[in-house]
Each structure stands twice: as structure tokens, then as C-alpha cells.
Design an enzyme around this catalytic site. Structure first.
Site, PDB file in Angstrom:
ATOM      1  CG  ASP A 296      -0.948   4.316  -3.430  1.00  0.00           C
ATOM      2  OD1 ASP A 296      -0.937   3.263  -2.750  1.00  0.00           O
ATOM      3  OD2 ASP A 296      -1.538   4.403  -4.529  1.00  0.00           O
TER       4      ASP A 296
ATOM      5  CB  CYS B  39      -9.394 -16.186 -15.551  1.00  0.00           C
ATOM      6  SG  CYS B  39      -9.049 -15.357 -13.996  1.00  0.00           S
TER       7      CYS B  39
ATOM      8  CB  CYS C 105      -1.722  -2.769  -1.492  1.00  0.00           C
ATOM      9  SG  CYS C 105       0.031  -2.689  -1.803  1.00  0.00           S
TER      10      CYS C 105
END
Ligand code: SAH
Length: 483
Positions: free
Chosen positions: A412, A190, A439
Site C-alpha cells: 500500500d 465544509c 491511491c
């Protein structure tokens, strides 16, 4: 975790982990409904992608229908076979007829089958432009959006890997889930994860075959092997292997550990995690340390952190340092500041802030993470922090009631963003500034909209690419109080 999407996944531990992984839940296919003129599965059309949607799929407009096509870039034309998935239309490519200048050959040969990355066919510069565009679309009304902070080397960045086991071709295989399915694609390499992980996963899989362990079958509730998690310390190079299995009994455990550590002396600890539930959450509640200390240590922004299997820790250490440095620069703390770091995880931002501020309170719902934070403060000999376990909203209400003289709030939150309990108390607390790390620019836009109506102004927004080749983007912004 906050991916509210469809594909089955290896998904992380829900409470402690929230950021995208290569095995995140499936991307929602478009967000449009098609009440008019149905198009039926199997019909072939020629189409041209107009733009990329938020999931990285090309969108072809056919009549009034928006058809989403993975692996098709804006401007590219293709012969398509239409599929109807639930309420949404999408299509697979029979033949791509033109090629965009922005197209590159994906570095990974599994790109078209593995659901981890969505943008490997797009040059990295254009990926950044795409993400920057997503952020601007949502946040530009609040303030100018700075240039996105990209990675110099956008490969091999993940410090945590979760590989799932499957019984295929009469042997145990490991890999990631195929997009939109529960089928495991056996993957041996990966390009977004730490290079250390692939050979370890390969050895674990080989040993599982040699030791004749059975793969766990969730429907029959029978078998042993579920997942293997490899976590690496970016600076320390310590390596943790967590074998997630369905039983406490671990036949041949000592020989297994011996064989694995002989093959990979870089492994510093091995943990057996027991998960016997019918669940898509990876980690179970019970853990047994079977080699080493059960934790690894890493250094971030000059501070040391102890990580256990379930600790939330940002998965891209290179970009995390940049993100945290930007957040600290925005906060510009002095020794007079009293800081609250909400959704504090294992205390990373709290400990960084504590080096400048007078006092820092970390607020986090997860008990393990709080224990980690306290240990991490001790590890770094930091004495001006206090960690409070609880719901950030409830703690904020209490702090507002007590009129605590807080000057700076860091927040956050998970992908879902904050709730009104939290936001209404933050504005009552009246800190002079709020640093909001997110995010998910969609929920951040919603929350910023609330805060800016209550006397705050967004001064700066900086997007940071924490997850190259995926559609995810992190954003840090600073709000100051107007009066
Ligand atoms: N700031 C940390 C962690 C961010 S991840 C870092 O950068 O590493 C988000 C954190 O919010 C997780 O640790 C999760 O456990 C925590 N969390 C989720 N919901 C919460 C809530 N309602 N109250 C407090 N913490 C919460």
C-alpha cells in the site's frame, strides 16, 4: 505526501500522511505543451469542453490547442477568457452558454474558490463514472475492472481537517487555501468533513482573536498561529485538536484550554505542535500534550486503533472499511499463511490479516507509526504480528535473501508507488499472491506492468471512491503467481 502539483497547500505531515486532503497541492493544469501558435492571455473565445482531464477540468480543443477550464463539463459551451499559465494554456469562464444534464448545483458555496474539491458540480453517479473511466484507461490491460465502490452518503466523510490561519480584515481568520495561491479563503462550513470539526475550528479562531494571538508570518518569521488540525474518531466520537504554532511559549494556555473545552466538551485531547520552520509541511517535530492523553482511539473493522497527531490513518472511515474488506476477501487468508504487510502505517492491514493468518510482518519506514502499530497490536491482544521499521524495498531484499516462506504480500505504497528494489525482491520472494492497494492508478499501472512481466497475473481490480468530490481514486488489485 505525493501530490507533485503546483498550488500552495496546507499539506500534511509529509512522512506520515499521503492521501488527498481538501488542502492538497494544486492540480497541475493539463499536461500538454503548446509549442505551436501561441494564444495570448486575455483573448476571448467560445469553446466547448470535449472531456474532463485527470484534474477534473474540462478540455476545450481550439485549433490544436488543448485549453483546460475548471468548472466546465463535457458538452458544455462557454465564453472563455484565455490565460497563459507557465507552459500551459487554460481559461476562465466569462459566461457558460449551455448546461450539461450531469451538472448539479455544488452544495458548497466556496466550491469555485476553495481548491479542495474539483467535482462538486458533477452528479455523484457521474463522478463515479469519471473515476471508473480513469482507472479503466490505465488498468484494463491487466484485468477487467470491477464496478467502482461508491459512498451511499458522499458527504461529511473526512475524519481529519486542517485549517490554516491568516490575518485578514484586521482579525484572525481560518480556512483553506484558494486554488493556485497561498491566500486563505475563510471557510466556516465544509461539506466533506466531519460535522464536528467546523464549530470547533470556529471557536478556536474566535478564541485566538480574544487572546490576541498573532498569525505566523513565514517571510518575517514572526508570529504564533499557523494551523489547527481536528481529528475525530468515527466510532468512538473522540476528538483531538492540534494547534500548530511557531513557539513553545503559549501565553494564556490554561485559560485557552479551559475556554475551548468548556465550549466543546466533545474534545478529548488537545496537543500543541511546534513548527518554527519555513515550510509548507503542517506539523513540526515537537509536541506538547496540553489536555487529555494526546491520542484518540478509533475502531475500524472491529479493531481498536490509537491515533496520535502524526499517525497516518485513512481519512474516510466508511470507505476504508469497504476497501480493507475487499482486500481481505481477495487475500482469503488461512492459518497457514505467512503475510508481509508493506507500507503498513499504524498496522491496520497487518492487524486485520493477523486475525486469519499464521504470522504477519508489518514493514513501515516511519518510527512513530511502528510504535503505534506495536501498541495497537497489544491493544487488540493480537500476538502473531511483528513490526519492522525500515525502507520496504530494503526489508524486501533481506527477506528475499533469507528465502522467507511468505505466502501473501500486501503493498500500500504512497502516491509515487514502489521502487524497483522493492518490486524485484517481491518477485524473488515468490509469494503466491500480492494484494496491491494504491491511491494512484498511474503508478499502480507502472508497477503492475513490472510485476506481471515476472510471472504474476492480475486477477481482479476494484476501484473504491475514498474521496468523493475530488478527482482521487483508490484501487485494490490481486495478483497471483502463474507457476
Ligand atoms: N497501509 C496503511 C498505510 C498506507 S500509507 C494504511 O492503510 O493505513 C503509506 C505508508 O507508507 C505511510 O505510512 C508511509 O510512512 C509509508 N512509507 C512511505 N515510504 C516508505 C518506504 N520506502 N518504506 C516503508 N514505508 C514507507
Amino acid at each position: 505526501m505525493k501530490d507533485n502539483k503546483k498550488r500552495k497547500s496546507t499539506q500534511k505531515n509529509k512522512k506520515s500522511d499521503r492521501k488527498p486532503t481538501q488542502n492538497k497541492k494544486p492540480a497541475k493544469r493539463g499536461n500538454q505543451t503548446h509549442k505551436h501558435k501561441p494564444i495570448y492571455k486575455g483573448i476571448e473565445i467560445n469553446g466547448k469542453a470535449e472531456y474532463l482531464n485527470d484534474d477534473g477540468a474540462g478540455v476545450v480543443i481550439n485549433d490544436k490547442d488543448k485549453i483546460t477550464v475548471m468548472n466546465l463539463l463535457p458538452g458544455e459551451e462557454a465564453k472563455l477568457s484565455l490565460q497563459k499559465v507557465g507552459k500551459f494554456y487554460d481559461a476562465t469562464i466569462i459566461e457558460r452558454l449551455t448546461s450539461s444534464d450531469d451538472r448539479i448545483t455544488p452544495k458548497c458555496s466556496y466550491f469555485s474558490v476553495c481548491g479542495g474539491c474539483q467535482l462538486q458540480h458533477l452528479s455523484y453517479n457521474k463522478q463515479l463514472k469519471f473515476k471508473s473511466g480513469m482507472v479503466k484507461k490505465l488498468l484494463t490491460n491487466f484485468a477487467d475492472v470491477d464496478k467502482i465502490v461508491g459512498m451511499d452518503e458522499p458527504y461529511y466523510y473526512r475524519n481529519k481537517v486542517i485549517s490554516s490561519f491568516a490575518w485578514q480584515n484586521k482579525k484572525v481568520q481560518s480556512g483553506f487555501y484558494k486554488q493556485y495561491s497561498h491566500d486563505v479563503v475563510p471557510i466556516t462550513k465544509c461539506i466533506v468533513q466531519d460535522k464536528v470539526a467546523d464549530p470547533i475550528v470556529e471557536t478556536v479562531t474566535r478564541l485566538c482573536n480574544e487572546f490576541k494571538y498573532k498569525v505566523y508570518d513565514q517571510d518575517k518569521e514572526f508570529g504564533f498561529l499557523r494551523h489547527v488540525l481536528v481529528r475525530t474518531g468515527f466510532e468512538s466520537k473522540e476528538v483531538m485538536v492540534v494547534l500548530v504554532v511557531a513557539n513553545k511559549m503559549f501565553p494564556g494556555k490554561n485559560n485557552f484550554v479551559k475556554a475551548l473545552t468548556q465550549a466543546h466538551p466533545e474534545i478529548t485531547t488537545i496537543v500543541q505542535n511546534i513548527n518554527d520552520k519555513k515550510t509548507s509541511i503542517v506539523l513540526g517535530d515537537i509536541e506538547q500534550v496540553i489536555y487529555g492523553k494526546g491520542t484518540i482511539q478509533d475502531t475500524l473493522c472491529g479493531l481498536k486503533f490509537n491515533l496520535s497527531p502524526k499517525s497516518f490513518y485513512q481519512i474516510n472511515p466508511v470507505q476504508t472499511e469497504k476497501l480493507y474488506n475487499i482486500a481481505m476477501e481477495m487475500a482469503n487468508l488461512t492459518d497457514e499463511d505467512i503475510v508481509v504487510d508493506t507500507y503498513s502505517g499504524i498496522g491496520t492491514i497487518s492487524l486485520l490479516a493477523a486475525q486469519k493468518a499464521k504470522q504477519v510482518f508489518g514493514v513501515e519506514i516511519n518510527k512513530d507509526a511502528i510504535r503505534n502499530s506495536i501498541k495497537n497490536a497489544r491493544l487488540n491482544n493480537i500476538k502473531n504480528t511483528q513490526f519492522i521499521q525500515g525502507d520496504a524495498g530494503e526489508v524486501m531484499v533481506q527477506m528475499a535473501k533469507e528465502e522467507m516462506p511468505v505466502s501473501t504480500v500486501f503493498m500500500d505504497p504512497p502516491r509515487a508507488g514502489s521502487d524497483e528494489t522493492f518490486l524485484s525482491s517481491v518477485v524473488k520472494l515468490k509469494p503466491k499472491q500480492i494484494i496491491y492497494i494504491s491511491c494512484n492508478p498511474q503508478t499502480q499501472a507502472r508497477d503492475l506492468s513490472y510485476i506481471t512481466k515476472k510471472g504474476y497475473k492480475v486477477e481482479k481490480i476494484v476501484p473504491v471512491d475514498m474521496f468523493p468530490h475530488t478527482t482521487h481514486v483508490e484501487c485494490v488489485s490481486v495478483l497471483t503467481r502463474k507457476v
